[in-house]
Design a protein around this motif. Structure first.
Motif, PDB file in Angstrom:
ATOM      1  N   GLY A   1     -84.222 -12.134 -29.556  1.00 15.82           N
ATOM      2  CA  GLY A   1     -84.469 -13.365 -30.632  1.00 15.82           C
ATOM      3  C   GLY A   1     -84.409 -14.622 -29.721  1.00 15.82           C
ATOM      4  O   GLY A   1     -85.303 -14.697 -28.991  1.00 15.82           O
ATOM      5  N   ARG A   2     -83.663 -15.696 -30.019  1.00 10.43           N
ATOM      6  CA  ARG A   2     -83.744 -16.812 -29.396  1.00 10.43           C
ATOM      7  C   ARG A   2     -82.705 -17.025 -28.067  1.00 10.43           C
ATOM      8  O   ARG A   2     -82.596 -17.886 -27.439  1.00 10.43           O
ATOM      9  N   LEU A   3     -82.086 -15.771 -28.012  1.00 10.40           N
ATOM     10  CA  LEU A   3     -81.142 -15.845 -26.844  1.00 10.40           C
ATOM     11  C   LEU A   3     -81.832 -15.325 -25.565  1.00 10.40           C
ATOM     12  O   LEU A   3     -82.244 -13.955 -25.462  1.00 10.40           O
ATOM     13  N   LEU A   4     -81.810 -16.028 -24.577  1.00  9.14           N
ATOM     14  CA  LEU A   4     -82.635 -16.120 -23.100  1.00  9.14           C
ATOM     15  C   LEU A   4     -81.501 -15.543 -22.294  1.00  9.14           C
ATOM     16  O   LEU A   4     -80.325 -15.609 -22.160  1.00  9.14           O
ATOM     17  N   LEU A   5     -81.946 -14.628 -21.206  1.00 13.53           N
ATOM     18  CA  LEU A   5     -81.157 -14.053 -20.206  1.00 13.53           C
ATOM     19  C   LEU A   5     -80.899 -15.210 -19.336  1.00 13.53           C
ATOM     20  O   LEU A   5     -81.487 -15.972 -18.850  1.00 13.53           O
ATOM     21  N   ASN A   6     -79.295 -15.166 -18.957  1.00 17.31           N
ATOM     22  CA  ASN A   6     -78.650 -16.460 -18.369  1.00 17.31           C
ATOM     23  C   ASN A   6     -77.174 -15.474 -17.704  1.00 17.31           C
ATOM     24  O   ASN A   6     -76.303 -15.715 -18.538  1.00 17.31           O
ATOM     25  N   ARG A   7     -77.280 -14.907 -16.712  1.00 23.93           N
ATOM     26  CA  ARG A   7     -76.278 -14.452 -16.276  1.00 23.93           C
ATOM     27  C   ARG A   7     -75.157 -15.211 -15.739  1.00 23.93           C
ATOM     28  O   ARG A   7     -75.338 -16.382 -15.133  1.00 23.93           O
ATOM     29  N   VAL A   8     -73.988 -14.971 -16.444  1.00 21.90           N
ATOM     30  CA  VAL A   8     -72.881 -16.129 -16.532  1.00 21.90           C
ATOM     31  C   VAL A   8     -71.902 -15.673 -15.350  1.00 21.90           C
ATOM     32  O   VAL A   8     -70.780 -16.567 -15.030  1.00 21.90           O
ATOM     33  N   GLY A   9     -71.847 -14.596 -14.490  1.00 22.96           N
ATOM     34  CA  GLY A   9     -71.278 -14.418 -13.563  1.00 22.96           C
ATOM     35  C   GLY A   9     -70.444 -13.179 -13.550  1.00 22.96           C
ATOM     36  O   GLY A   9     -70.300 -12.613 -14.751  1.00 22.96           O
ATOM     37  N   ILE A  10     -69.655 -12.829 -12.553  1.00 20.15           N
ATOM     38  CA  ILE A  10     -68.802 -11.519 -12.560  1.00 20.15           C
ATOM     39  C   ILE A  10     -67.363 -12.044 -12.342  1.00 20.15           C
ATOM     40  O   ILE A  10     -67.036 -12.907 -11.668  1.00 20.15           O
ATOM     41  N   TYR A  11     -66.501 -11.345 -13.200  1.00 18.56           N
ATOM     42  CA  TYR A  11     -64.943 -12.067 -13.420  1.00 18.56           C
ATOM     43  C   TYR A  11     -64.259 -10.732 -13.213  1.00 18.56           C
ATOM     44  O   TYR A  11     -64.476  -9.363 -13.705  1.00 18.56           O
ATOM     45  N   PRO A  12     -63.061 -10.837 -12.312  1.00 19.32           N
ATOM     46  CA  PRO A  12     -62.012  -9.649 -12.170  1.00 19.32           C
ATOM     47  C   PRO A  12     -61.563  -9.168 -13.546  1.00 19.32           C
ATOM     48  O   PRO A  12     -61.182  -9.835 -14.237  1.00 19.32           O
ATOM     49  N   GLY A  13     -61.800  -7.785 -13.641  1.00 16.62           N
ATOM     50  CA  GLY A  13     -61.083  -7.194 -15.175  1.00 16.62           C
ATOM     51  C   GLY A  13     -62.198  -7.278 -16.365  1.00 16.62           C
ATOM     52  O   GLY A  13     -61.862  -6.898 -17.188  1.00 16.62           O
ATOM     53  N   SER A  14     -63.300  -7.922 -15.857  1.00 13.39           N
ATOM     54  CA  SER A  14     -64.359  -7.804 -17.166  1.00 13.39           C
ATOM     55  C   SER A  14     -64.913  -6.626 -17.348  1.00 13.39           C
ATOM     56  O   SER A  14     -65.042  -5.903 -16.657  1.00 13.39           O
ATOM     57  N   LEU A  15     -65.570  -6.520 -18.806  1.00 16.27           N
ATOM     58  CA  LEU A  15     -66.176  -5.186 -19.142  1.00 16.27           C
ATOM     59  C   LEU A  15     -67.321  -5.236 -18.311  1.00 16.27           C
ATOM     60  O   LEU A  15     -67.892  -4.048 -17.797  1.00 16.27           O
ATOM     61  N   GLY A  16     -68.139  -6.258 -18.184  1.00 18.51           N
ATOM     62  CA  GLY A  16     -69.520  -6.151 -17.410  1.00 18.51           C
ATOM     63  C   GLY A  16     -69.018  -5.689 -15.924  1.00 18.51           C
ATOM     64  O   GLY A  16     -69.953  -4.977 -15.247  1.00 18.51           O
ATOM     65  N   ASN A  17     -68.011  -6.270 -15.394  1.00 19.09           N
ATOM     66  CA  ASN A  17     -67.685  -5.859 -14.059  1.00 19.09           C
ATOM     67  C   ASN A  17     -67.494  -4.518 -13.906  1.00 19.09           C
ATOM     68  O   ASN A  17     -67.825  -3.830 -13.074  1.00 19.09           O
ATOM     69  N   TYR A  18     -66.462  -4.125 -14.933  1.00 10.20           N
ATOM     70  CA  TYR A  18     -65.979  -2.820 -14.547  1.00 10.20           C
ATOM     71  C   TYR A  18     -67.096  -1.700 -14.822  1.00 10.20           C
ATOM     72  O   TYR A  18     -67.280  -0.742 -14.081  1.00 10.20           O
TER      73      TYR A  18
END
Length: 311
Positions: free
Chosen positions: A227-244
């Motif tokens: 949709g209108r949401l563009l890719l913009n990686r927000v970073g890696i955080y300890p304990g986040s689902l994206g990181n894990y």
């Protein structure tokens, strides 16, 4: 002299324990019927009606939140007509942060699009409200009933050293981002991790708000936009689902950040995000190797004298 860096986290942990309406050991499951849990949920889910909630078909799993609310899920089987060698498995979840109301509501709204050919070719496991205690708190809360940010509670490598240190130094011990006292300390994150192990998804879609972007972690070609949401990686955080999942387990994770936590996008935009997401999954996501089947195949090859592939 006492170290303030040690005192503040200890005090916050104590406060979280006092404020939690029930401890993990005292919590009792609440046996509710669909109409009853919908009556509690829909005031916090914009544009979702009582009838739509009841007809969604979510069922209680054998897991409960800290306060005993049933953790809901739904399986939607693939019709076997997709172009992949086996149906893709997609784990779709919303409401990890309880004050991001639209992240749960949009999951219910997307069920209207399950009749399309791409959606029907996918094996779905849908978990609409990962943090019901936060959603249903008197004032909706990012954290669960223990005061823990569930998206900082997953067992990334070196969690014990990195997650508390990041929280203290980078967030200045922000209570809204408290990672907990240990990885997977919360029933809600243990549930998510269990579903990952059992369902073995090929991709995880996690809905948040309100940054209005797409984030991506892991293998596969990331999407450019939904949709209108563009890719913009927000970073890696300890304990986040994206990181894990994305970094540690090499399982792709799309984090959809809706532009507003309280107000739903227009109906047309809800559909555009859904359609773009389906097209990306269909075009860019490949089935993960099944380690059990791969091991059996290797064993059969070895028994037949075919040897094993070069390492």
């Amino acid at each position: 002299m006492l170290n303030a860096n040690l005192i503040v986290p200890a005090l916050l942990m104590a406060v979280a324990a006092v404020l939690a309406p029930m401890s993990a050991y005292a919590a009792k499951s609440v046996e509710l019927k669909p109409a009853e849990w919908c009556e509690r949920l829909i005031p916090r889910m914009p544009t979702v009606t009582q009838s739509a909630c009841e007809q969604a078909g979510f069922l209680p799993t054998d897991r409960h939140s800290l306060q005993g609310f049933p953790l809901l899920a739904k399986d939607v089987k693939a019709n076997g007509k997709g172009k992949k060698k086996r149906p893709l498995r997609v784990l779709l979840m919303g409401g990890i942060h309880g004050d991001e109301l639209t992240s749960a509501a949009i999951v219910y709204r997307w069920l209207d699009g399950m009749s399309g050919p791409i959606a029907q070719s996918i094996q779905w496991r849908i978990m609409p409200v990962v943090n019901p205690d936060g959603l249903l708190a008197k004032k909706a809360s990012r954290m669960n009933a223990n005061g823990v940010d569930l998206n900082r509670n997953f067992p990334t490598p070196d969690w014990e050293a990195e997650a508390p240190a990041y929280w203290q130094t980078r967030t200045r011990s922000d209570p809204r981002r408290f990672p907990g006292k240990a990885p997977l300390s919360e029933p809600e994150t243990r549930w998510v991790e269990h579903e990952m192990q059992v369902f073995k998804p090929d991709v995880i879609i996690s809905v948040h708000a309100p940054y209005g972007v797409l984030d991506f972690d892991g293998p596969a070609q990331p999407p450019r936009k939904f949709g209108r949401l563009l890719l913009n990686r927000v970073g890696i955080y300890p304990g986040s689902l994206g990181n894990y999942s994305g970094v540690h387990k090499n399982l792709p994770v799309i984090t959809i950040e809706l532009p507003n936590a309280q107000k739903m996008p227009p109906k047309a935009e809800v559909r555009r995000i859904w359609v773009d997401m389906l097209n990306w999954i269909n075009d860019k996501v490949e089935p993960q190797e099944d380690p059990v089947k791969e091991a059996k195949s290797s064993a059969r090859s070895a028994k037949a004298g075919l040897g094993s592939p070069a390492r």
